[in-house]
Design an enzyme around this catalytic site. Structure first.
Site, PDB file in Angstrom:
ATOM      1  N   LYS A 121       0.822  -1.214   0.000  1.00 27.26           N
ATOM      2  CA  LYS A 121       0.000   0.000   0.000  1.00 27.26           C
ATOM      3  C   LYS A 121       0.854   1.261   0.000  1.00 27.26           C
ATOM      4  O   LYS A 121       0.473   2.276  -0.573  1.00 27.26           O
ATOM      5  CB  LYS A 121      -0.943  -0.009   1.207  1.00 27.26           C
ATOM      6  CG  LYS A 121      -2.063  -1.023   1.068  1.00 27.26           C
ATOM      7  CD  LYS A 121      -3.040  -0.925   2.212  1.00 27.26           C
ATOM      8  CE  LYS A 121      -4.188  -1.879   2.058  1.00 27.26           C
ATOM      9  NZ  LYS A 121      -5.015  -1.994   3.262  1.00 27.26           N
ATOM     10  N   LYS A 202      -8.505 -11.302  -5.927  1.00 20.73           N
ATOM     11  CA  LYS A 202      -9.622 -11.496  -5.008  1.00 20.73           C
ATOM     12  C   LYS A 202     -10.659 -10.391  -5.204  1.00 20.73           C
ATOM     13  O   LYS A 202     -10.278  -9.239  -5.413  1.00 20.73           O
ATOM     14  CB  LYS A 202      -9.059 -11.399  -3.574  1.00 20.73           C
ATOM     15  CG  LYS A 202      -9.679 -12.324  -2.585  1.00 20.73           C
ATOM     16  CD  LYS A 202      -8.900 -12.295  -1.296  1.00 20.73           C
ATOM     17  CE  LYS A 202      -9.447 -11.254  -0.346  1.00 20.73           C
ATOM     18  NZ  LYS A 202      -9.048 -11.429   1.046  1.00 20.73           N
ATOM     19  N   LYS A 205     -13.248  -4.492  -2.182  1.00 19.84           N
ATOM     20  CA  LYS A 205     -14.175  -3.349  -2.158  1.00 19.84           C
ATOM     21  C   LYS A 205     -13.771  -2.271  -3.145  1.00 19.84           C
ATOM     22  O   LYS A 205     -14.575  -1.489  -3.577  1.00 19.84           O
ATOM     23  CB  LYS A 205     -14.220  -2.748  -0.760  1.00 19.84           C
ATOM     24  CG  LYS A 205     -14.726  -3.722   0.281  1.00 19.84           C
ATOM     25  CD  LYS A 205     -15.218  -2.983   1.510  1.00 19.84           C
ATOM     26  CE  LYS A 205     -15.411  -3.927   2.668  1.00 19.84           C
ATOM     27  NZ  LYS A 205     -14.137  -4.269   3.312  1.00 19.84           N
TER      28      LYS A 205
HETATM   29  P1  AMP Z   1     -12.452  -6.847   4.156  1.00 22.60           P
HETATM   30  O1  AMP Z   1     -13.395  -6.738   2.982  1.00 22.60           O
HETATM   31  O2  AMP Z   1     -11.030  -6.815   3.738  1.00 22.60           O
HETATM   32  O3  AMP Z   1     -12.783  -5.901   5.240  1.00 22.60           O
HETATM   33  O4  AMP Z   1     -12.645  -8.327   4.711  1.00 22.60           O
HETATM   34  C1  AMP Z   1     -13.722  -8.708   5.531  1.00 22.60           C
HETATM   35  C2  AMP Z   1     -13.804 -10.211   5.574  1.00 22.60           C
HETATM   36  O5  AMP Z   1     -14.225 -10.727   4.307  1.00 22.60           O
HETATM   37  C3  AMP Z   1     -12.478 -10.908   5.887  1.00 22.60           C
HETATM   38  O6  AMP Z   1     -12.755 -12.033   6.704  1.00 22.60           O
HETATM   39  C4  AMP Z   1     -11.993 -11.344   4.538  1.00 22.60           C
HETATM   40  O7  AMP Z   1     -11.152 -12.489   4.597  1.00 22.60           O
HETATM   41  C5  AMP Z   1     -13.289 -11.674   3.812  1.00 22.60           C
HETATM   42  N1  AMP Z   1     -13.144 -11.437   2.374  1.00 22.60           N
HETATM   43  C6  AMP Z   1     -12.865 -10.267   1.777  1.00 22.60           C
HETATM   44  N2  AMP Z   1     -12.814 -10.412   0.426  1.00 22.60           N
HETATM   45  C7  AMP Z   1     -13.061 -11.727   0.162  1.00 22.60           C
HETATM   46  C8  AMP Z   1     -13.145 -12.513  -1.036  1.00 22.60           C
HETATM   47  N3  AMP Z   1     -12.990 -11.966  -2.232  1.00 22.60           N
HETATM   48  N4  AMP Z   1     -13.394 -13.831  -0.907  1.00 22.60           N
HETATM   49  C9  AMP Z   1     -13.565 -14.390   0.305  1.00 22.60           C
HETATM   50  N5  AMP Z   1     -13.506 -13.715   1.461  1.00 22.60           N
HETATM   51  C10 AMP Z   1     -13.257 -12.390   1.410  1.00 22.60           C
END
Ligand code: AMP
Length: 329
Positions: A121, A202, A205
């Site tokens: 980042k 992956k 957001k």
């Molecule tokens: P974040 O969106 O980074 O705040 O992640 C929130 C939760 O969602 C965490 O437990 C991540 O591991 C899970 N997560 C985020 N993106 C993915 C994805 N593309 N596939 C599976 N799990 C995800």
């Protein structure tokens, strides 16, 4: 709504964190929320909306506030039961920041600069917030604060969990038993959902056109799936290396319906099936969200209640840490 989270010995407690930096998407649902909801009967969990983490990069204050409330509303709509799973906004439990500082006093500068996510980042250019460097220590505080025994982690979070374990162990060794050392777990049911436009990455957001927001209208979802990247192979089969887009669609279908694709030759048929499956999954969530969104005060009460439930655990942990490290309690 004010039962306190129990603290029985030998118990399991999981912490799952979400950053309110954007809308929750299909990856969040299949990879984190659904496993959490499925485990509610057997495993004590805390769902943490990590708003302090949302400020480690340039941010818009109004958006962080809006996404915090929206994410909480979506969690409730998806089936998180706040009676069993407190939904906690990180900044509403002040012990997070206090423990963050105490852990900084046992963390080394080199440990923070070695973090891959910091390197990635900060390489993007522009001013780097000091909080971007130290946020893995805040994440360690998030985990250790609640005597968490299990942290669901994807591969990209392993390094952060390891830091939490290292800091806990170091603190315990130097200043006496204070923290539970957590384990990383990969829930059986957790899927890794890839971006539909860039299926080697992956779903996240902040990417562009390949994400499915949990509140996206049906026509937007259909369009996103219709445009999903595929390939020239013309065969519907799992081959992550050579057919990452098709593999992702097959995986999403399997996760949402438990079924394989019905036609092994047609990408159009595969996309139609995936679209139907996602619509069946998200339509009830969208409807419940629409109802809940009419009553933001209710959601705010759920959050206040969540903070109240977990605060005694957080306060006890910080008291132990303060005593160990040499502060007057
Ligand atoms: P974040 O969106 O980074 O705040 O992640 C929130 C939760 O969602 C965490 O437990 C991540 O591991 C899970 N997560 C985020 N993106 C993915 C994805 N593309 N596939 C599976 N799990 C995800």
């Amino acid at each position: 709504m004010t039962t306190t989270v129990t603290d029985a010995p030998g118990r399991t407690r999981r912490l799952t964190g979400f950053q309110p930096t954007g809308r929750l998407h299909l990856g969040n649902l299949l990879g984190a929320l659904r496993p959490l909801i499925r485990a509610q009967d057997t495993t004590e969990s805390i769902a943490l909306i990590a708003d302090l983490h949302a400020m480690t990069m340039e941010h818009d204050p109004a958006s962080v506030r809006r996404f915090t409330l929206e994410q909480a509303t979506v969690m409730l709509a998806a089936g998180v039961d706040p009676e069993r799973t407190p939904i906690v906004v990180q900044s509403q439990v002040r012990e997070h920041t206090e423990l963050h500082y105490l852990l900084e006093c046992v963390a080394a500068h080199g440990e923070a600069t070695r973090m891959i996510q910091f390197k990635e980042k900060s390489a993007a250019g522009g001013p780097i917030r000091l909080s971007l460097l130290t946020y893995p220590v805040l994440m360690a505080a998030d985990i250790l604060l609640y005597d968490t025994t299990q942290v669901p982690v994807g591969e990209d979070q392993n390094q952060h969990l390891e830091l939490a374990r290292t800091l806990a162990t170091r603190f315990n060794t130097k200043y006496g038993p204070t923290f539970t050392v957590p384990e990383g777990v990969r829930p059986d049911s957790a899927a890794r959902v890839m971006d539909l436009a860039e299926p080697t990455m992956k779903m996240g957001k902040s990417l562009g056109t390949g994400q499915i927001g949990l509140l996206d209208p049906p026509e937007v979802i259909r369009r996103t799936i219709a445009r999903a990247a595929t390939d020239q192979a013309g065969r519907v089969r799992r081959d992550r290396e050579n057919q990452p887009g098709v593999t992702n669609l097959i995986d999403i279908l399997a996760e949402t319906t438990g079924r394989p694709p019905s036609d092994p030759t047609s990408y159009a048929a595969l996309k139609r099936e995936v679209g139907d499956a996602i619509e069946a999954l998200l339509a009830p969530l969208r409807a419940r969200h629409a109802e809940l969104a009419k009553n933001p005060d209710f959601v705010r009460r759920v959050l206040a209640d969540g903070a109240e439930k977990v605060r005694p655990i957080a306060a006890a942990t910080v008291r132990r840490a303060r005593a160990g490290i040499g502060l007057l309690n």
